[in-house]
Scaffold this active site. Structure first.
Site, short mmCIF file in Angstrom:
data_model
loop_
_atom_site.label_atom_id
_atom_site.label_comp_id
_atom_site.label_asym_id
_atom_site.label_seq_id
_atom_site.Cartn_x
_atom_site.Cartn_y
_atom_site.Cartn_z
N GLY A 1 1.14 -3.00 -12.93
CA GLY A 1 1.98 -1.83 -12.67
C GLY A 1 1.46 -1.03 -11.48
O GLY A 1 2.23 -0.53 -10.66
N TRP B 1 2.16 -2.89 -8.30
CA TRP B 1 3.57 -2.81 -7.94
C TRP B 1 3.86 -1.60 -7.05
O TRP B 1 4.72 -1.62 -6.17
CB TRP B 1 4.43 -2.75 -9.21
N HIS B 2 3.07 -0.52 -7.24
CA HIS B 2 3.30 0.68 -6.44
C HIS B 2 2.97 0.47 -4.97
O HIS B 2 3.43 1.23 -4.11
CB HIS B 2 2.48 1.85 -6.97
N GLY B 3 2.16 -0.53 -4.67
CA GLY B 3 1.83 -0.79 -3.27
C GLY B 3 0.62 -1.68 -3.16
O GLY B 3 -0.20 -1.77 -4.08
#
Lengths: 455, 466
Positions: B316, B319-321
């Site tokens: 997770g 996924w943000h970067g």
């Protein structure tokens, strides 16, 4: 059709339109609707690097000889010739030909922003003759030099811009460090330095300081002496030494900084920034006599005075006092170093929010820069207009919206990518000036003739 | 086109009138939503006009293929294909530039490939995956009409940042010809949009512009107290920014009669990390739980769920970067959740009944844990995050760079977050009961307020020393 919601939307739209009626006061008008943007499907620039500011570090190309005036650099009296002559000797690898630069400035300089970029570009062209001046310890967290690691404990810090030393002894870098037995600093340098110098205050009752590199003793310095005056203790460094420690082993000692050089021709570019640095602080709180002695000992070929951002916060001061004080500071440097080149470098653009929320350059900025230019012209110093060469008014607004962003959210401190741009602008101007100097003196032709004769 | 931009609201108003004008015709209304979706995408880049319909059409037919086969290899193959397709969309829009960095450095010509898409397709892809995975699991039926599916999966208010909505929940609403918008819901929609604008432009942006961004750019320039205040400021900035966006998205959808799931529930009232994730970005945490955590092996073993929590949240974070800061952020939350789960396992089936004091202590501890993790989330690099923490640890106290406006807005942000939920309902009721012209006046006053703060709120930021 949901009547109530539709009516609310229509009423709201009518109100927003009414806000733009001619009789409505300006403060009740919201920004005009950018209708064109509603149907704007043009291809966005998807490149990672912003198109306006090329961030890729340029591959150095030998500068072409040109007699053209250098954009942004004003030097009608040829004040930079001393510096250029030193660079020429360095470029010719004359033994011992080290070109020394002292760059005084404010907060970007104390973090080695811009100066680190100029340094690395000059080193690539002329060779790296060492890092030059570093403060004994970090007087503030923001202090730091690229490639240098500094750890310390036990020092009482007195900076010319903060809790000043009452006697005005702030050393070459504007900060004094007083330590009792056990006070220590350890510096880690890039490889290749061969000699160092410790800058300290000799004073009655001064303590003893020991310098070591690992287990190897470099030397001992007694700071006890009859006179209260800046002194300099030079030592060769053990081969391969990169980590050096200074420790007060007896009594109380007062130190200012250390200086590192290499035994080869090249440039030594010292970054001497102070948080809150401004002309007034140097003029009034660097003890004149001691600073003169420090400057003469450093013997720079070029001294750069890069202030103005802090002054721009006080328009009344700029309009009434700044010119007088800048002139006095230039006179002081001239008295200390009559033959060295002197460059007044304007500050970078600075942004503030105006009444509409837009980021703009403060109105005082152009006036401040005009004063700097006038003082340079009157005193025969060279002048570099960083502000203009960055793009002039509104540059920080552009930098703030650039992707990636080039300036901090305070619209003052450049982010590393922005600092690299300014560093390159300054270095290019100096190198163009240098190319002009070589052309005017036909140095390349002389050198070529000398080579062919020797062959 | 951002959800806070004037042109968005012009678009929304146009869509609103067009949509309700043709609502009873059924297909025309769905087509209007679809047209609005693709118009919205096109304002970001015309490339989406090819990419999104193509991907969505593939998923539509993959959904049918899954439903058309009995459980077994074929179904697994089709759902895997859908997951692969949507993960590729996420990867291509988020990570390809990062992966290509070394290559572009060596071959500058490759930089012209223009891989960086201006709008990430993550939220689209998450929604698309709910469709095929739900069909695969037997939790949903495939859409009957491709038009309805395309309109639902790329519903424009959810495109930028969610809330991630199960397509199975959207489809019936989009296809419902009898859909009506009551006066109450219309008022609620406008209230949500106004509230979202207020959260985003009056609170979040103010906090960011006036201290947080500056401190996170160069933490070493600020005192420990200022840095700590910036960390708190960012904690609230992020909440008001994101929940403000969500409110606008919810309000926009509701104007079209479509209800999206709630995404926030006073997250800084959480008593532990697990509780936090039941209150923060609820649609993402539900998605991660339902589609990632439950898909990992070993759910019934004793220890494996702890590792799975860590893996889920580290992914997770990633996924943000493509940055270590997000990985650390995710790993910290994964660890926190595992610890909470462990403590709950030790406690057994006894239900906790903390007294008021213990509850306050739990909230404070959880808040500070979350604020600490936000430091990593916000910082550009791990080094900057550590600089922020070191500055806080320095203990230096000075507030030279904190304006009175910042103090005031931060205080409002804190108080507004912790007020009882009944206050929110009461103000919503007041607004919805207002006559339409008064509602419009309230919104116009808000717009003026936003203009005023944009003009004078970001006051010159004068350092004592810089």
């Amino acid at each position: 059709m949901p009547r109530k919601a539709a009516l609310a939307i229509l009423c709201f739209a009518a109100m927003v339109v009414a806000m733009h009626a001619p009789f409505v006061p300006a403060q009740f008008r919201v920004a005009a609707m950018p209708y064109r943007r509603l149907v704007d499907f043009h291809l966005r620039d998807l490149r990672i690097h912003p198109p306006v500011y090329e961030l890729v570090e340029p591959v150095y190309r030998p500068h072409e000889i040109s007699r053209d005036a250098v954009p942004g650099l004003t030097d009608p009296n040829g004040n930079l010739q001393h510096f250029y002559a030193a660079l020429w000797r360095t470029e010719q690898h004359v033994p011992g030909a080290i070109t020394r630069v002292l760059h005084y400035g404010d907060s970007p300089t104390t973090a080695d922003l811009v100066t680190a970029d100029i340094r690395s570009l000059l080193y690539r062209q002329f060779g790296d003759a060492g890092h030059g001046f570093v403060l004994i310890a970090r007087p503030w967290a923001w202090y730091g030099h690229r490639g240098i690691d500094l750890h310390s404990e036990g020092w009482h810090v007195e900076a010319a811009t903060m809790n000043r030393a009452p006697d005005g002894f702030h050393g070459l870098g504007g900060v004094s460090f007083t330590g009792d037995t056990g006070a220590t600093s350890t510096i880690t340098l890039p490889a290749g330095h061969t000699r160092m110098e410790l800058q300290y205050l000799e004073q009655p009752g001064g303590g003893t300081v020991e310098l070591t590199s690992g287990d190897t003793e470099i030397g001992t310095v007694e700071t006890n002496g009859g006179a209260r005056a800046p002194r300099f203790a030079g030592f060769p460094l053990p081969p391969g030494a990169r980590t050096i420690t200074v420790r007060v082993t007896f009594g109380r000692a007062r130190l200012f900084g250390w200086w590192f050089e290499k035994s080869r021709p090249g440039v030594v570019y010292s970054s001497l920034g102070l948080n809150g640095g401004q002309v007034e602080a140097v003029l009034w709180f660097f003890g004149a006599k001691q600073w003169t002695a420090e400057l003469r000992h450093a013997d720079p070929d070029l001294i750069i005075l890069n202030y103005g951002t802090n002054e721009s916060v006080y328009p009344a001061y700029v309009d009434k006092t700044y010119e007088h004080e800048l002139r006095a500071l230039v006179d002081r440097v001239r008295t200390a170093l009559p033959t060295a080149s002197l460059l007044i470098m304007s500050p970078m653009d600075r942004g503030v929010r105006d009444d509409n929320g837009d980021i703009v350059t403060p109105p005082v900025f152009p006036r401040l820069i005009a004063i700097q230019k006038k003082v340079a012209a009157d005193t025969g110093a060279a002048f570099f207009n960083t502000y203009k060469m960055m793009g002039g008014a509104g540059t920080m607004a552009k930098w703030y919206s650039a992707q990636p962003r080039l300036v901090s959210a305070d619209f003052i401190h450049p982010l590393p990518a922005g600092a690299a741009i300014v560093g390159r602008i300054v270095e290019e101007a100096l190198m163009k000036g240098y190319a002009g100097y070589k052309a005017a003196n036909r140095l390349n032709e002389t050198a070529a003739a000398g080579k062919s004769q020797s062959q | 086109m951002q959800l806070t931009s004037p042109e968005y609201f012009v678009l929304l108003a146009l869509v609103f009138f067009l949509y309700w004008f043709v609502r009873r015709t059924g297909k025309l209304a769905v087509a209007a939503v679809l047209a609005a979706n693709y118009f919205f995408y096109a304002t970001w880049h015309p490339i989406y006009l090819g990419l999104v319909p193509l991907a969505a059409t593939c998923d539509f037919f993959l959904g049918r293929a899954i439903a058309g086969h009995r459980p077994g290899t074929a179904r697994r193959f089709f759902v895997s294909l859908s997951i692969l397709l949507n993960c590729s969309l996420i990867l291509s829009s988020r990570y390809v530039p990062f992966l290509l960095d070394p290559l572009t450095a060596a071959h500058p010509g490759i930089a012209q490939m223009e891989w960086l898409l201006p709008l990430s397709l993550s939220f689209y892809a998450f929604q698309a995956m709910t469709y095929t995975i739900d069909i695969y699991r037997g939790d949903a039926e495939p859409a009957k009409s491709i038009l309805s599916y395309l309109a639902s999966v790329s519903f424009f208010p959810t495109i930028i940042a969610g809330p991630i909505t199960r397509v199975a929940k959207l489809l019936p609403q989009v296809e419902n010809n009898a859909l009506r918008l009551s006066a109450e819901d219309g008022g609620r929609a406008l209230f949500l949009i106004g509230l979202g604008l207020m959260k985003k432009l009056l609170i979040a942006d103010y906090l960011g512009e006036n201290l947080v961004n500056r401190v996170f750019d160069f933490p070493k320039l600020y005192s420990g107290a200022e840095t700590l205040l910036a960390a708190y400021g960012y904690t609230f900035q992020l909440y008001y920014d994101f929940s403000g966006y969500t409110d606008i998205a919810l309000g926009s959808a509701l104007l079209l009669g479509i209800t999206l799931p709630a995404n926030f529930n006073q997250p800084y009232k959480a008593i532990n990390v697990a509780d936090f994730w039941r209150r923060w970005h609820i649609s993402l945490s539900n998605w991660l739980r339902d589609y990632l955590f439950f898909s990992l092996p070993g759910q019934r073993s004793k220890w494996r769920p702890y590792l799975n929590l860590f893996i889920t949240f580290t992914i997770g974070g990633l996924w943000h970067g493509a940055n270590w800061t997000f990985i650390v952020w995710g790993a910290l939350h994964g660890t926190g959740l595992a610890v909470v789960r462990g403590l709950q396992a030790l406690r057994g089936k006894r239900k906790p009944n903390p007294g008021p004091l213990l509850r306050v202590v739990s909230i404070v501890v959880t808040f500070h844990f979350v604020a600490l993790t936000w430091v990593f989330f916000r910082a550009a690099t791990i080094g900057t995050a550590l600089d922020v923490l070191r500055q806080i640890d320095s203990g230096s106290v000075a507030f030279t760079n904190v304006t009175s406006g910042f103090w005031m807005v931060l205080a409002i942000a804190v108080l507004a977050h912790y007020v009882p939920g009944s206050w929110y309902k009461a103000s919503l009721n007041v607004f919805t009961r207002m006559p339409a012209p008064v509602q419009a006046m309230a919104l116009a006053a808000l717009v003026l307020g936003i203009r005023y703060v944009a003009a004078t709120g970001s006051a010159p930021f004068i350092y004592g020393k810089f």
